[in-house]
Design a protein around this motif. Sequence first.
Motif, PDB file in Angstrom:
ATOM      1  N   GLN A 111       0.823  -1.216   0.000  1.00 44.71           N
ATOM      2  CA  GLN A 111       0.000   0.000   0.000  1.00 44.71           C
ATOM      3  C   GLN A 111       0.852   1.259   0.000  1.00 44.71           C
ATOM      4  O   GLN A 111       0.367   2.341  -0.324  1.00 44.71           O
ATOM      5  N   GLY A 112       2.123   1.132   0.395  1.00 45.39           N
ATOM      6  CA  GLY A 112       2.999   2.295   0.427  1.00 45.39           C
ATOM      7  C   GLY A 112       2.666   3.223   1.582  1.00 45.39           C
ATOM      8  O   GLY A 112       1.934   2.869   2.510  1.00 45.39           O
ATOM      9  N   GLU A 113       3.204   4.423   1.505  1.00 48.98           N
ATOM     10  CA  GLU A 113       2.939   5.417   2.551  1.00 48.98           C
ATOM     11  C   GLU A 113       1.544   6.009   2.384  1.00 48.98           C
ATOM     12  O   GLU A 113       1.055   6.120   1.258  1.00 48.98           O
ATOM     13  N   PRO A 114       0.911   6.408   3.498  1.00 55.82           N
ATOM     14  CA  PRO A 114       1.412   6.405   4.881  1.00 55.82           C
ATOM     15  C   PRO A 114       1.172   5.092   5.626  1.00 55.82           C
ATOM     16  O   PRO A 114       1.471   5.006   6.819  1.00 55.82           O
ATOM     17  N   PHE A 115       0.666   4.067   4.933  1.00 54.47           N
ATOM     18  CA  PHE A 115       0.313   2.822   5.632  1.00 54.47           C
ATOM     19  C   PHE A 115       1.541   2.097   6.179  1.00 54.47           C
ATOM     20  O   PHE A 115       1.479   1.487   7.249  1.00 54.47           O
ATOM     21  N   SER A 116       2.644   2.172   5.451  1.00 53.18           N
ATOM     22  CA  SER A 116       3.845   1.459   5.887  1.00 53.18           C
ATOM     23  C   SER A 116       4.375   1.973   7.217  1.00 53.18           C
ATOM     24  O   SER A 116       4.870   1.195   8.042  1.00 53.18           O
ATOM     25  N   SER A 117       4.280   3.265   7.439  1.00 52.18           N
ATOM     26  CA  SER A 117       4.873   3.857   8.645  1.00 52.18           C
ATOM     27  C   SER A 117       3.859   4.195   9.737  1.00 52.18           C
ATOM     28  O   SER A 117       4.244   4.438  10.880  1.00 52.18           O
ATOM     29  N   LYS A 118       2.565   4.222   9.395  1.00 53.01           N
ATOM     30  CA  LYS A 118       1.552   4.618  10.376  1.00 53.01           C
ATOM     31  C   LYS A 118       0.457   3.564  10.497  1.00 53.01           C
ATOM     32  O   LYS A 118      -0.718   3.882  10.672  1.00 53.01           O
ATOM     33  N   SER A 119       0.859   2.298  10.421  1.00 52.59           N
ATOM     34  CA  SER A 119      -0.137   1.223  10.428  1.00 52.59           C
ATOM     35  C   SER A 119      -0.900   1.150  11.751  1.00 52.59           C
ATOM     36  O   SER A 119      -2.094   0.845  11.768  1.00 52.59           O
ATOM     37  N   ASP A 120      -0.212   1.443  12.868  1.00 48.70           N
ATOM     38  CA  ASP A 120      -0.892   1.359  14.169  1.00 48.70           C
ATOM     39  C   ASP A 120      -2.096   2.291  14.223  1.00 48.70           C
ATOM     40  O   ASP A 120      -3.139   1.945  14.795  1.00 48.70           O
ATOM     41  N   LYS A 121      -1.956   3.467  13.621  1.00 43.46           N
ATOM     42  CA  LYS A 121      -3.035   4.456  13.631  1.00 43.46           C
ATOM     43  C   LYS A 121      -4.052   4.182  12.526  1.00 43.46           C
ATOM     44  O   LYS A 121      -5.260   4.114  12.769  1.00 43.46           O
ATOM     45  N   LEU A 122      -3.557   4.012  11.310  1.00 41.93           N
ATOM     46  CA  LEU A 122      -4.456   3.908  10.154  1.00 41.93           C
ATOM     47  C   LEU A 122      -5.198   2.570  10.110  1.00 41.93           C
ATOM     48  O   LEU A 122      -6.303   2.492   9.577  1.00 41.93           O
ATOM     49  N   CYS A 123      -4.583   1.532  10.649  1.00 40.07           N
ATOM     50  CA  CYS A 123      -5.179   0.205  10.561  1.00 40.07           C
ATOM     51  C   CYS A 123      -5.872  -0.234  11.852  1.00 40.07           C
ATOM     52  O   CYS A 123      -6.309  -1.383  11.955  1.00 40.07           O
TER      53      CYS A 123
END
Length: 206
Positions: free
Chosen positions: A65-77
């Motif tokens: 999925q790339g950014e921002p999912f790679s670095s902010k997965s705890d929040k976004l997911c």
Amino acid sequence: TGVVPFVALLLLQRRPVAGRALLVTGSGCPSHGLCRSNVQEQTRRQVALLNATAQELFSLYLKCQGEPFSSKSDKLCNPAGIFFPPFRVNRTSERKEVMVAMYKLFAFLNASLGNITRDQEELNPMAKELLERLHNTTKTTRGLISNLTCLLCKNYNIFQVDVRYGDSSKGKSAFKKKQQGCQVLMKYVQVIGQAARVLLPHLSPS
């Protein structure tokens, strides 16, 4: 809302739909010929396989999925805001209760995987490894649903189960599609380990 036969339910799993079917016991179970001779062992293996591959699937999904999912997965997911079947059984629960809870869980998961796979085929058509893992997970889940159907019918004469599905992602933005997929998969990672711990003892050879 409605009462849907198991065969129809299995077909419904192929489509990301919202619907319910009522828990019923009675004389409507298909022939026990649906069951393979090693159905319990096969079910054990399918649950163990899903448990062993869930984290890898989630990690690969995030990577694709790339950014921002790679670095902010705890929040976004964070899956707190989405529907996921409640899983309140434990190792001391009655076997029948465990089997029904498992069916609800994996029927929901199978429909959700259909949503996610469709979206990824649109958004990341070149992500061959991810698409292959999604297809393989779906295939395993469908086989597991078939075996749970058999065991519920054979052992408890249950041929209809109350199943609630999640929201379809059709019509949502690319970002929302990616987010819904990662929320479902994060919750899946959290629940599948618990499901394996609860179910496997109930499928141990007598």
